[in-house]
Design a protein around this motif. Structure first.
Motif, mmCIF file in Angstrom:
data_model
loop_
_atom_site.group_PDB
_atom_site.id
_atom_site.type_symbol
_atom_site.label_atom_id
_atom_site.label_comp_id
_atom_site.label_asym_id
_atom_site.label_seq_id
_atom_site.Cartn_x
_atom_site.Cartn_y
_atom_site.Cartn_z
ATOM 1 N N ALA A 87 -42.677 11.354 -23.766
ATOM 2 C CA ALA A 87 -43.859 11.674 -24.563
ATOM 3 C C ALA A 87 -43.533 11.623 -26.048
ATOM 4 O O ALA A 87 -44.424 11.671 -26.883
ATOM 5 N N ASN A 88 -42.251 11.526 -26.390
ATOM 6 C CA ASN A 88 -41.840 11.525 -27.788
ATOM 7 C C ASN A 88 -40.847 10.391 -28.044
ATOM 8 O O ASN A 88 -39.637 10.598 -28.031
ATOM 9 N N ALA A 89 -41.362 9.210 -28.309
ATOM 10 C CA ALA A 89 -40.516 8.034 -28.532
ATOM 11 C C ALA A 89 -39.662 8.158 -29.795
ATOM 12 O O ALA A 89 -38.691 7.417 -29.948
ATOM 13 N N LYS A 90 -39.971 9.097 -30.679
ATOM 14 C CA LYS A 90 -39.178 9.289 -31.896
ATOM 15 C C LYS A 90 -37.765 9.771 -31.590
ATOM 16 O O LYS A 90 -36.882 9.663 -32.429
ATOM 17 N N ARG A 91 -37.562 10.289 -30.391
ATOM 18 C CA ARG A 91 -36.229 10.772 -30.007
ATOM 19 C C ARG A 91 -35.305 9.647 -29.545
ATOM 20 O O ARG A 91 -34.121 9.868 -29.344
ATOM 21 N N ILE A 92 -35.835 8.466 -29.377
ATOM 22 C CA ILE A 92 -35.014 7.338 -28.947
ATOM 23 C C ILE A 92 -34.178 6.869 -30.138
ATOM 24 O O ILE A 92 -34.721 6.612 -31.209
ATOM 25 N N PRO A 93 -32.872 6.746 -29.964
ATOM 26 C CA PRO A 93 -32.021 6.333 -31.092
ATOM 27 C C PRO A 93 -32.267 4.879 -31.487
ATOM 28 O O PRO A 93 -32.819 4.090 -30.711
ATOM 29 N N GLU A 94 -31.856 4.541 -32.704
ATOM 30 C CA GLU A 94 -32.077 3.191 -33.230
ATOM 31 C C GLU A 94 -31.459 2.097 -32.384
ATOM 32 O O GLU A 94 -31.960 0.989 -32.339
ATOM 33 N N ASP A 95 -30.350 2.400 -31.698
ATOM 34 C CA ASP A 95 -29.712 1.382 -30.852
ATOM 35 C C ASP A 95 -30.303 1.355 -29.445
ATOM 36 O O ASP A 95 -29.852 0.604 -28.592
#
Length: 151
Positions: A87-95
């Motif tokens: 529900a929170n894609a902002k937690r996915i790291p840049e890699d």
């Protein structure tokens, strides 16, 4: 048309009802759910033992924000294709932690089917429908401009 080979799928989700609903949806789509894990330790163990083709991984599991570590281990050590569900894609790291895409929660049947089609088509995309996808692959470029489009 050739028939799509069923994928062996691991579900990494700590909310039991969501995991069962996803399992049913994947089975109805003709795929084999080989296991369901609620914690990072269980997920990595099942990934090693069962050798799935694909894992749907929730980022926030019963033991904390461990889905990212699970994705890295499944992808790097066991060569499993990983898709995040969160529900929170902002937690996915840049890699992207080795994952190939994300499905927003609450997920839809359409989103899951698009994700399955993406994985089984080995990177084939329909450019005409790119702005309507509910599944967002991480390797799509040029999609940043779509935020100003209106539905």
């Amino acid at each position: 048309m050739s028939e799509v080979k069923p994928l062996r799928i691991l579900i990494v989700e700590d909310e039991f009802l969501i995991a069962l609903e996803l399992e049913s949806l994947l089975q109805d789509a003709g795929h084999d759910v080989v296991g369901i894990a609620a914690s990072s330790e269980e997920a990595v163990a099942l990934g090693s033992e069962l050798s799935p083709d694909l894992a749907f991984v929730d980022i926030h599991l019963a033991d904390g924000l461990t889905g990212i570590d699970v994705a890295r281990k499944l992808s790097d050590q066991h060569h499993v294709t990983v898709l995040f569900m969160t529900a929170n894609a902002k937690r996915i790291p840049e890699d992207f932690a080795g994952a190939r895409g994300v499905i927003a929660k609450p997920y839809t049947e359409r989103g899951v089917k698009e994700a399955l089609a993406y994985v089984t088509a080995e990177q084939e995309r329909e450019a005409a429908n790119a702005d309507r996808l509910t599944f967002i692959p991480f390797d799509v470029t040029g999609a940043e401009d779509s935020s100003s489009k209106r539905s």
